[in-house]
Write a protein that holds these residues in place. Structure first.
Motif, PDB file in Angstrom:
ATOM      1  N   GLU A   1       0.841  -1.211   0.000  1.00 55.04           N
ATOM      2  CA  GLU A   1       0.000   0.000   0.000  1.00 55.04           C
ATOM      3  C   GLU A   1       0.873   1.258   0.000  1.00 55.04           C
ATOM      4  O   GLU A   1       0.639   2.213   0.742  1.00 55.04           O
ATOM      5  CB  GLU A   1      -0.948  -0.006   1.211  1.00 55.04           C
ATOM      6  N   ASP A   2       1.900   1.226  -0.847  1.00 52.40           N
ATOM      7  CA  ASP A   2       2.792   2.376  -1.056  1.00 52.40           C
ATOM      8  C   ASP A   2       3.544   2.782   0.209  1.00 52.40           C
ATOM      9  O   ASP A   2       3.962   3.938   0.345  1.00 52.40           O
ATOM     10  CB  ASP A   2       2.033   3.583  -1.627  1.00 52.40           C
ATOM     11  N   ARG A   3       3.737   1.836   1.125  1.00 56.15           N
ATOM     12  CA  ARG A   3       4.537   2.135   2.320  1.00 56.15           C
ATOM     13  C   ARG A   3       5.606   1.063   2.498  1.00 56.15           C
ATOM     14  O   ARG A   3       5.400  -0.112   2.187  1.00 56.15           O
ATOM     15  CB  ARG A   3       3.666   2.224   3.574  1.00 56.15           C
ATOM     16  N   VAL A   4       6.727   1.480   3.041  1.00 52.64           N
ATOM     17  CA  VAL A   4       7.880   0.590   3.173  1.00 52.64           C
ATOM     18  C   VAL A   4       7.705  -0.301   4.398  1.00 52.64           C
ATOM     19  O   VAL A   4       7.508   0.193   5.513  1.00 52.64           O
ATOM     20  CB  VAL A   4       9.187   1.406   3.303  1.00 52.64           C
ATOM     21  N   LEU A   5       7.797  -1.616   4.188  1.00 46.30           N
ATOM     22  CA  LEU A   5       7.715  -2.561   5.289  1.00 46.30           C
ATOM     23  C   LEU A   5       9.100  -3.047   5.718  1.00 46.30           C
ATOM     24  O   LEU A   5       9.322  -3.339   6.896  1.00 46.30           O
ATOM     25  CB  LEU A   5       6.864  -3.774   4.888  1.00 46.30           C
TER      26      LEU A   5
ATOM     27  N   LYS B   1      14.316  -4.227 -10.482  1.00 44.71           N
ATOM     28  CA  LYS B   1      13.235  -5.117 -10.901  1.00 44.71           C
ATOM     29  C   LYS B   1      12.156  -5.102  -9.834  1.00 44.71           C
ATOM     30  O   LYS B   1      12.437  -5.288  -8.642  1.00 44.71           O
ATOM     31  CB  LYS B   1      13.756  -6.546 -11.098  1.00 44.71           C
ATOM     32  N   ALA B   2      10.938  -4.871 -10.271  1.00 50.19           N
ATOM     33  CA  ALA B   2       9.810  -4.797  -9.343  1.00 50.19           C
ATOM     34  C   ALA B   2       8.819  -5.915  -9.639  1.00 50.19           C
ATOM     35  O   ALA B   2       8.415  -6.121 -10.788  1.00 50.19           O
ATOM     36  CB  ALA B   2       9.113  -3.444  -9.454  1.00 50.19           C
ATOM     37  N   ILE B   3       8.480  -6.646  -8.601  1.00 47.07           N
ATOM     38  CA  ILE B   3       7.392  -7.612  -8.641  1.00 47.07           C
ATOM     39  C   ILE B   3       6.433  -7.200  -7.530  1.00 47.07           C
ATOM     40  O   ILE B   3       6.793  -6.392  -6.674  1.00 47.07           O
ATOM     41  CB  ILE B   3       7.909  -9.054  -8.443  1.00 47.07           C
ATOM     42  N   PRO B   4       5.215  -7.661  -7.531  1.00 46.47           N
ATOM     43  CA  PRO B   4       4.254  -7.172  -6.541  1.00 46.47           C
ATOM     44  C   PRO B   4       4.802  -7.210  -5.108  1.00 46.47           C
ATOM     45  O   PRO B   4       5.151  -8.265  -4.575  1.00 46.47           O
ATOM     46  CB  PRO B   4       3.064  -8.134  -6.702  1.00 46.47           C
ATOM     47  N   GLY B   5       4.941  -6.034  -4.516  1.00 45.12           N
ATOM     48  CA  GLY B   5       5.352  -5.919  -3.124  1.00 45.12           C
ATOM     49  C   GLY B   5       6.851  -5.952  -2.888  1.00 45.12           C
ATOM     50  O   GLY B   5       7.285  -5.779  -1.743  1.00 45.12           O
ATOM     51  N   ILE B   6       7.665  -6.152  -3.930  1.00 44.51           N
ATOM     52  CA  ILE B   6       9.116  -6.259  -3.734  1.00 44.51           C
ATOM     53  C   ILE B   6       9.855  -5.489  -4.824  1.00 44.51           C
ATOM     54  O   ILE B   6       9.506  -5.578  -6.007  1.00 44.51           O
ATOM     55  CB  ILE B   6       9.578  -7.730  -3.741  1.00 44.51           C
ATOM     56  N   LEU B   7      10.881  -4.760  -4.419  1.00 42.51           N
ATOM     57  CA  LEU B   7      11.773  -4.073  -5.362  1.00 42.51           C
ATOM     58  C   LEU B   7      13.180  -4.605  -5.142  1.00 42.51           C
ATOM     59  O   LEU B   7      13.710  -4.569  -4.026  1.00 42.51           O
ATOM     60  CB  LEU B   7      11.744  -2.557  -5.130  1.00 42.51           C
TER      61      LEU B   7
ATOM     62  N   LEU C   1       8.145   2.233 -11.373  1.00 41.20           N
ATOM     63  CA  LEU C   1       8.456   0.832 -11.608  1.00 41.20           C
ATOM     64  C   LEU C   1       7.784  -0.055 -10.560  1.00 41.20           C
ATOM     65  O   LEU C   1       7.284  -1.143 -10.871  1.00 41.20           O
ATOM     66  CB  LEU C   1       9.974   0.632 -11.562  1.00 41.20           C
ATOM     67  N   CYS C   2       7.749   0.411  -9.307  1.00 39.04           N
ATOM     68  CA  CYS C   2       7.077  -0.357  -8.257  1.00 39.04           C
ATOM     69  C   CYS C   2       5.582  -0.497  -8.542  1.00 39.04           C
ATOM     70  O   CYS C   2       4.966  -1.518  -8.204  1.00 39.04           O
ATOM     71  CB  CYS C   2       7.283   0.315  -6.900  1.00 39.04           C
ATOM     72  N   ARG C   3       4.997   0.517  -9.148  1.00 36.89           N
ATOM     73  CA  ARG C   3       3.557   0.480  -9.416  1.00 36.89           C
ATOM     74  C   ARG C   3       3.214  -0.416 -10.592  1.00 36.89           C
ATOM     75  O   ARG C   3       2.234  -1.160 -10.553  1.00 36.89           O
ATOM     76  CB  ARG C   3       3.031   1.892  -9.680  1.00 36.89           C
TER      77      ARG C   3
END
Length: 319
Positions: free
Chosen positions: A21-25, A78-84, A59-61
């Motif tokens: 949700e656009d926040r860093v975990l 490289k961005a995949i869902p939830g990971i950069l 790229l994350c989006r």
């Protein structure tokens, strides 16, 4: 988060950033270093404020991979869902650029002796006889030797530096002979005032001085070119001075591929002065340019050898 997976990410050579949700975990130490952030301060914060780069955020989006220039680095991302995932390719890019520049410089370095050898061979084929033929063969031999030394100086076969102490006047006749066709074509001549002795690789100095003289013949006006040396507390300086319109900027001319406005109608690669500076650095000196009242001077410096008294003032600086 799985503890073993997190341990693997912590030790990874790639940068790993996890978001939702656009926040860093989470981000590992490599990602924090590549992004220039402190981990504790960005956890839970908006993704864009951590990445501080719209291309990375986009790229994350949308996902996918890309090479991105950011923070003076070249990053493969490289961005995949939830990971950069991030990989620093700066050193690889620098190596490629250095290799390309070396290739250009080497091509320029080899062009001069090869051109001279071809001219001499053509003269011999045209029927040159007697003393003239003997002199042409001697010059051809010298250029062949110089070409051999250039090959030996390649990075993969580099030998110890062939430095020695020699008088600058040793180079005069060789340069005059090599440049004779260009001098005749422009009805020009060289006035030599080089009484000093230096310590360096003679072939390197010859190549640097040849490039400066070639530069003067191409871009200068007037018939006389002056080659002059002097000495100060720092060592010996050597200049090639030509007549013409004084330039306003010199430093960029020593960068590979850069040419001045005065060179617009002259064929060239923009590598000659860059090579001169590289050669000068090899003997611990430098290369420079400066404007004269009615022309320009391009020069070389040679540091005073260790142990040489520096209190001797021969104040001929830039006469």
């Amino acid at each position: 988060m799985n503890a073993q997976l997190q341990d693997a990410w912590e030790a990874a050579r790639e940068g790993v950033l996890v978001f939702a949700e656009d926040r860093v975990l989470y981000l590992n130490p490599v990602a924090a270093a590549l992004l220039g952030v402190e981990r504790e301060k960005v956890l839970g914060r908006p993704l864009l404020l951590t990445l501080r780069d719209h291309k990375l955020e986009a790229l994350c989006r949308i996902g996918g991979e890309s090479t991105i220039e950011t923070r003076n680095r070249t990053l493969w991302a490289k961005a995949i869902p939830g990971i950069l995932l991030l990989w620093d390719q700066t050193e690889e890019r620098n190596r490629v650029e250095a290799l390309e520049e070396s290739s250009r410089v080497l091509a320029h370095e080899f062009r001069t002796p090869v051109a001279g050898m071809l001219s001499l061979l053509e003269a011999l084929q045209s029927g040159l006889k007697g003393v003239d033929a003997d002199e042409a063969l001697q010059m051809l031999y010298l250029e062949t030797q110089r070409l051999r030394r250039l090959v030996e100086d390649l990075p993969l076969t580099r030998l110890p530096s062939q430095e020695r102490t020699f008088a600058l006047e040793e180079l005069q006749d060789r340069l005059e002979r090599f440049l004779a066709p260009q001098l005749a074509a422009k009805s020009a001549w060289i006035r030599w005032q080089i009484p000093h002795t230096i310590r360096a690789n003679p072939d390197a100095v010859y190549q640097a001085l040849l490039n400066l003289l070639d530069n003067a013949l191409k871009y200068g006006s007037g018939s006389e070119i002056v080659v002059i040396s002097g000495e100060d507390a720092n060592g010996v300086w050597l200049e090639v001075r030509n007549q013409g319109q004084p330039l306003e900027e010199f430093e960029k001319l020593f960068q590979a591929g850069q040419r001045g406005l005065h060179a617009a109608n002259v064929r060239g690669t923009g590598l000659g002065l860059a090579l001169v500076r590289r050669l000068a650095g090899g003997w611990g000196g430098t290369a420079y340019g400066r404007a004269l009242e009615k022309g320009n001077a391009f020069g070389l410096t040679f540091p005073r050898p260790a142990g040489t008294p520096s209190d001797r003032q021969v104040n001929q600086s830039f006469v």
